[in-house]
Motif scaffolding. Structure first.
Motif, PDB file in Angstrom:
ATOM      1  N   ARG A  22      10.453 -24.776 -11.913  1.00 52.62           N
ATOM      2  CA  ARG A  22       9.911 -24.778 -10.514  1.00 52.62           C
ATOM      3  C   ARG A  22       8.866 -23.833 -10.211  1.00 52.62           C
ATOM      4  O   ARG A  22       8.883 -22.671 -10.109  1.00 52.62           O
ATOM      5  CB  ARG A  22      11.221 -24.213  -9.408  1.00 52.62           C
ATOM      6  N   GLY A  24       5.477 -22.324  -8.963  1.00 50.39           N
ATOM      7  CA  GLY A  24       4.774 -22.321  -7.683  1.00 50.39           C
ATOM      8  C   GLY A  24       5.538 -21.574  -6.324  1.00 50.39           C
ATOM      9  O   GLY A  24       4.975 -21.749  -5.327  1.00 50.39           O
ATOM     10  N   HIS A  25       6.657 -21.178  -6.864  1.00 49.03           N
ATOM     11  CA  HIS A  25       7.549 -20.764  -5.449  1.00 49.03           C
ATOM     12  C   HIS A  25       7.894 -19.186  -5.623  1.00 49.03           C
ATOM     13  O   HIS A  25       8.866 -18.789  -4.996  1.00 49.03           O
ATOM     14  CB  HIS A  25       9.047 -21.460  -5.729  1.00 49.03           C
ATOM     15  N   HIS A  27       6.427 -16.709  -4.710  1.00 48.83           N
ATOM     16  CA  HIS A  27       6.146 -16.199  -3.356  1.00 48.83           C
ATOM     17  C   HIS A  27       7.230 -16.212  -2.488  1.00 48.83           C
ATOM     18  O   HIS A  27       7.514 -15.493  -1.252  1.00 48.83           O
ATOM     19  CB  HIS A  27       4.810 -16.622  -2.823  1.00 48.83           C
ATOM     20  N   LEU A  28       8.211 -17.159  -2.769  1.00 50.67           N
ATOM     21  CA  LEU A  28       9.579 -17.009  -1.942  1.00 50.67           C
ATOM     22  C   LEU A  28      10.545 -16.698  -2.705  1.00 50.67           C
ATOM     23  O   LEU A  28      11.789 -16.840  -2.051  1.00 50.67           O
ATOM     24  CB  LEU A  28       9.910 -18.815  -1.704  1.00 50.67           C
ATOM     25  N   VAL A  30      11.881 -17.452  -5.740  1.00 55.07           N
ATOM     26  CA  VAL A  30      12.411 -18.149  -6.546  1.00 55.07           C
ATOM     27  C   VAL A  30      11.849 -18.381  -7.901  1.00 55.07           C
ATOM     28  O   VAL A  30      10.481 -18.594  -8.141  1.00 55.07           O
ATOM     29  CB  VAL A  30      12.275 -19.939  -5.880  1.00 55.07           C
ATOM     30  N   ARG A  32      10.855 -19.434 -11.754  1.00 54.47           N
ATOM     31  CA  ARG A  32      10.416 -20.838 -12.330  1.00 54.47           C
ATOM     32  C   ARG A  32      11.604 -21.587 -13.082  1.00 54.47           C
ATOM     33  O   ARG A  32      11.613 -22.839 -12.926  1.00 54.47           O
ATOM     34  CB  ARG A  32       9.301 -20.507 -13.224  1.00 54.47           C
ATOM     35  N   LEU A 129      13.731 -28.085  -4.666  1.00 51.47           N
ATOM     36  CA  LEU A 129      12.277 -27.591  -5.070  1.00 51.47           C
ATOM     37  C   LEU A 129      11.711 -28.155  -6.013  1.00 51.47           C
ATOM     38  O   LEU A 129      10.925 -27.381  -6.707  1.00 51.47           O
ATOM     39  CB  LEU A 129      12.410 -26.039  -5.077  1.00 51.47           C
ATOM     40  N   SER A 131      12.575 -29.521  -8.872  1.00 55.19           N
ATOM     41  CA  SER A 131      12.925 -29.498 -10.360  1.00 55.19           C
ATOM     42  C   SER A 131      14.522 -29.713 -10.212  1.00 55.19           C
ATOM     43  O   SER A 131      15.427 -29.465  -9.465  1.00 55.19           O
ATOM     44  CB  SER A 131      12.733 -27.873 -10.773  1.00 55.19           C
ATOM     45  N   SER A 138      19.414 -17.385  -9.354  1.00 53.39           N
ATOM     46  CA  SER A 138      19.260 -17.688  -7.843  1.00 53.39           C
ATOM     47  C   SER A 138      20.472 -18.642  -7.461  1.00 53.39           C
ATOM     48  O   SER A 138      21.045 -18.881  -6.398  1.00 53.39           O
ATOM     49  CB  SER A 138      17.948 -18.277  -7.321  1.00 53.39           C
ATOM     50  N   THR A 254      11.817 -12.383  -9.451  1.00 49.62           N
ATOM     51  CA  THR A 254      10.306 -12.426  -9.185  1.00 49.62           C
ATOM     52  C   THR A 254       9.731 -11.056  -8.731  1.00 49.62           C
ATOM     53  O   THR A 254       8.407 -11.069  -8.594  1.00 49.62           O
ATOM     54  CB  THR A 254       9.836 -13.496  -7.947  1.00 49.62           C
TER      55      THR A 254
END
Length: 289
Positions: A22, A24-25, A27-28, A30, A32, A129, A131, A138, A254
């Motif tokens: 995943r 690009g997430h 910042h949330l 989440v 990878r 999301l 993937s 998570s 993250t």
């Protein structure tokens, strides 16, 4: 449920669905996620004619056993292991035809940690999301496989590769991780920074998809205060209070509140996925931030 599916007969110690992850997430909050040994996962996909983003099975140490409901082509790579169809030995590292209803047994790793099972059409569980990867931190994505689970498969994309066997790197006898020092190496004494790259460590049995934990010299801090949580990246080498470095892998958080002494080069992380407990680890500084 169509006949394009796998029935799980033996889930093994830890078998998960993984793809490219995943991206690009962060910042949330989440991670990878994705296959820890990316090159091995990509190779088995190529061997069975899948696109690079197709989901595969990632086994841990003890392999797994599955039964396809329709004829499929499979390839097993990553950690070397014995592979059998209905009890008959077949090739590891090459495309293999598995008839409908036959039993595909992926044995325990002979060396290394994680084997990858590519199946024509890819594992087609619902994406989350973007993937299909299982994220142990998570809880996103499908849960780890259990006996009796049924996994849908996608339609075959293209013919499988015409090879007898595909070369793959052997699991590391010694894990050499090139690192860029920083951003928080100044939180440690000069002696500890030198020890970090001068003394060998070993892979801890407590390692998992979140991080490769090490055993060896404890690194002493120069600054005793607490560090506010800040973003951390794949390959970050965080040092918790016990002073033993932890290399963050695909399911890493993250953010983190322990200082990051260095970051491992991305090209060296697939080997970390195959380093068994007790493997010698050397951190080699190739620059600083």
């Amino acid at each position: 449920m169509t006949d394009r599916a796998l029935s799980v007969v033996r889930a093994g110690a830890l078998t998960t669905v993984q793809d490219l992850g995943r991206l690009g997430h962060a910042h949330l909050g989440v991670p990878r996620s994705g296959a820890l040994d990316g090159p091995a996962a990509a190779l088995v996909n190529r061997l069975v004619g899948n696109a690079p983003e197709a989901a595969v099975l990632e086994t841990t140490l003890s392999g797994c056993t599955v039964r396809p409901r329709s004829a499929v082509t499979v390839a097993v790579g990553g950690a070397p292991c014995q592979v059998a169809v209905d009890g008959r030995p077949v090739a590891w590292g090459a495309p293999v035809h598995v008839p409908a209803g036959a039993l595909l047994d992926v044995g325990a790793a002979i060396s290394g940690v994680r084997s990858y099972v590519g199946v024509s059409g890819g594992v087609a569980v619902d994406p989350v999301l973007g993937s299909r990867s299982t994220d142990l931190l998570s809880g996103l994505g499908p849960p780890p496989l259990t006996d009796g689970a049924v996994l849908p498969l996608g339609p075959p994309a293209r013919p499988h590769a015409r090879v007898d066997v595909a070369p793959q790197p052997a699991p590391p006898a010694e894990l050499v991780l090139r690192v860029t020092l920083g951003p928080r190496d100044d939180w440690f004494t000069p002696q500890s920074v030198r020890a970090f790259t001068a003394h060998p460590y070993r892979v801890s049995p407590a390692s998992n998809r979140i991080g490769l934990r090490t055993e060896g010299p404890a690194l002493e801090r120069a600054l005793p205060r607490e560090l506010p949580s800040e973003g951390v990246v794949l390959g970050a080498v965080q040092v918790p209070p016990d002073g033993r470095p932890v290399v963050f892998l695909a399911d890493h958080p993250t953010t983190g509140g322990y200082p990051v002494i260095a970051v491992v080069r991305a090209a060296d992380l697939p080997a970390a996925a195959q380093a068994v407990p007790g493997t010698a680890v050397r951190f080699v500084a190739v620059g600083r931030r």
